[in-house]
Design a protein around this motif. Structure first.
Motif, PDB file in Angstrom:
ATOM      1  N   ASP A   1       0.871   3.882   1.632  1.00 11.65           N
ATOM      2  CA  ASP A   1       0.207   4.302   2.859  1.00 11.65           C
ATOM      3  C   ASP A   1       0.833   5.569   3.434  1.00 11.65           C
ATOM      4  OD1 ASP A   1       2.612   3.399   3.883  1.00 11.65           O
ATOM      5  OD2 ASP A   1       1.754   1.633   4.861  1.00 11.65           O
TER       6      ASP A   1
ATOM      7  N   ALA B   1       0.832  -1.199   0.000  1.00 12.76           N
ATOM      8  CA  ALA B   1       0.000   0.000   0.000  1.00 12.76           C
ATOM      9  C   ALA B   1       0.866   1.249   0.000  1.00 12.76           C
ATOM     10  CB  ALA B   1      -0.907   0.000   1.221  1.00 12.76           C
TER      11      ALA B   1
ATOM     12  N   LEU C   1      -4.549   9.817   0.409  1.00 14.88           N
ATOM     13  CA  LEU C   1      -5.266   8.693   1.014  1.00 14.88           C
ATOM     14  C   LEU C   1      -6.762   8.736   0.745  1.00 14.88           C
ATOM     15  CD1 LEU C   1      -3.414   8.467   4.449  1.00 14.88           C
ATOM     16  CD2 LEU C   1      -3.036   7.091   2.387  1.00 14.88           C
TER      17      LEU C   1
END
Length: 337
Positions: free
Chosen positions: A133, A131, A177
């Protein structure tokens, strides 16, 4: 010839049944990988040296196979010794998009690139992709501070600048995100797209992640290595949005959010890129990338001046970073450690 190159040559001879007729070094990317074009008389192949302590050949092969299976034009891995870090792959051609792009060819090549990007986002498998992230986004943003500001230019930020940039980093991370998450090539631009059939041939994909919808889009349209007029970029953005809606990659209700998503995503990417270019000079002894820093800073400035919440970033770059960079380049005094 180095010992490693001798071992690669011996390995190639074993794979091909005879030594290559010729091995010509091919310009590579910003990684530790090295490439050679192998002449076999009737065709050419590419030998890749990916030192296993620094590169993951298995990941390269896995993504290449998965993305080729959905119709993307990536190299085919023909043979591999992952323990040594040697791969033999198909040759996607000798010219990158960057080498041939001009006003006439741009429309066709960018149409091809946008079509392939849609295919990545629509069909490339995401299982097993790491991911993109918050932790990774913040590590990447720190590259700008560590390698460009402190490392190359020797700049120390004032307390007010530090507080303002912390707030801006939060904004950039949140922006990434909140976007739809898709397969992200992560370096999708004119130096990694090859003039090939089918078009484009796609290179440097091994760092793919599951991440923000607009990351590859801004990498392509606001390329670190070539800039286009804003009107042309806007037209290509509209072309992308039409395709994304047709393939149901993007909910129509989110269309109006894409320009802001892309702008802020580009700030994150270009801050990172400027830091990476400085790191390539300082750590890896590759000063040629310094010439691309002004373009990346120009992209950041253009967006930062348009968004009030990014005004402190515009002030920092315009008031301190750009003058320090120009002075360093003019005097040949970039820090080397």
């Amino acid at each position: 010839m180095s010992d490693r190159t001798m071992r690669l040559t011996a390995w190639l001879g074993a794979q091909l049944g005879a030594p290559p007729l010729a091995m010509t070094a091919v310009a590579g990317d910003a990684s530790a990988r090295r490439y050679w074009r192998i002449e076999l008389g009737h065709r050419t192949l590419i030998a890749m040296d990916a030192p296993p302590e620094r590169e993951d050949g298995r990941r390269f092969a896995r993504i290449a196979a998965a993305w080729r299976a959905v119709g993307l034009n990536l190299p085919q891995v023909l043979a591999a010794d992952f323990e040594q870090g040697f791969l033999l792959i198909s040759d996607l051609g000798t010219k990158t998009f960057l080498e041939v792009l001009d006003a006439e060819r741009a429309e066709r090549l960018y149409r091809d690139a946008l079509g392939a990007l849609i295919l990545i986002q629509d069909r490339a498998p995401t299982t097993g992709l790491p991911a993109y992230d918050e932790a990774l986004l913040r590590r990447e943003l720190a590259i700008f501070d560590d390698w460009l500001l402190a490392g190359l230019l020797g700049l120390s930020l004032r307390d007010g600048e530090l507080r303002a940039l912390a707030t801006i980093r939060d904004l950039l991370v949140d922006n990434a995100l909140q976007q739809p998450q898709v397969a992200v090539h992560r370096d999708y631009h004119s130096r990694n797209l090859m003039v090939s059939t089918p078009s484009p041939g796609i290179l440097d994909f091994q760092d793919a992640v599951l991440g923000p919808l607009t990351y590859d889009l801004v990498s392509l349209l606001r390329d670190c290595y070539i800039a286009w007029p804003a009107e042309r970029v806007q037209a290509w953005l509209h072309d992308y949005l039409d395709l994304a809606q047709e393939r149901r990659i993007l909910d129509p209700g989110l269309i109006d959010r894409v320009p802001r998503w892309m702008d802020l995503m580009g700030v994150q990417r270009h801050l990172k890129a400027a830091g990476i270019f400085a790191r390539l000079k300082l750590r890896d002894g590759r000063p040629g990338y310094l010439a691309d820093i002004p373009r990346t800073l120009d992209y950041v400035l253009a967006v930062a001046r348009a968004y009030p919440e990014l005004a402190p970033l515009a002030d920092l770059i315009d008031g301190r970073v750009v003058p320090a960079f120009r002075a360093a380049r003019a005097g040949g005094e970039e820090r080397t450690t």
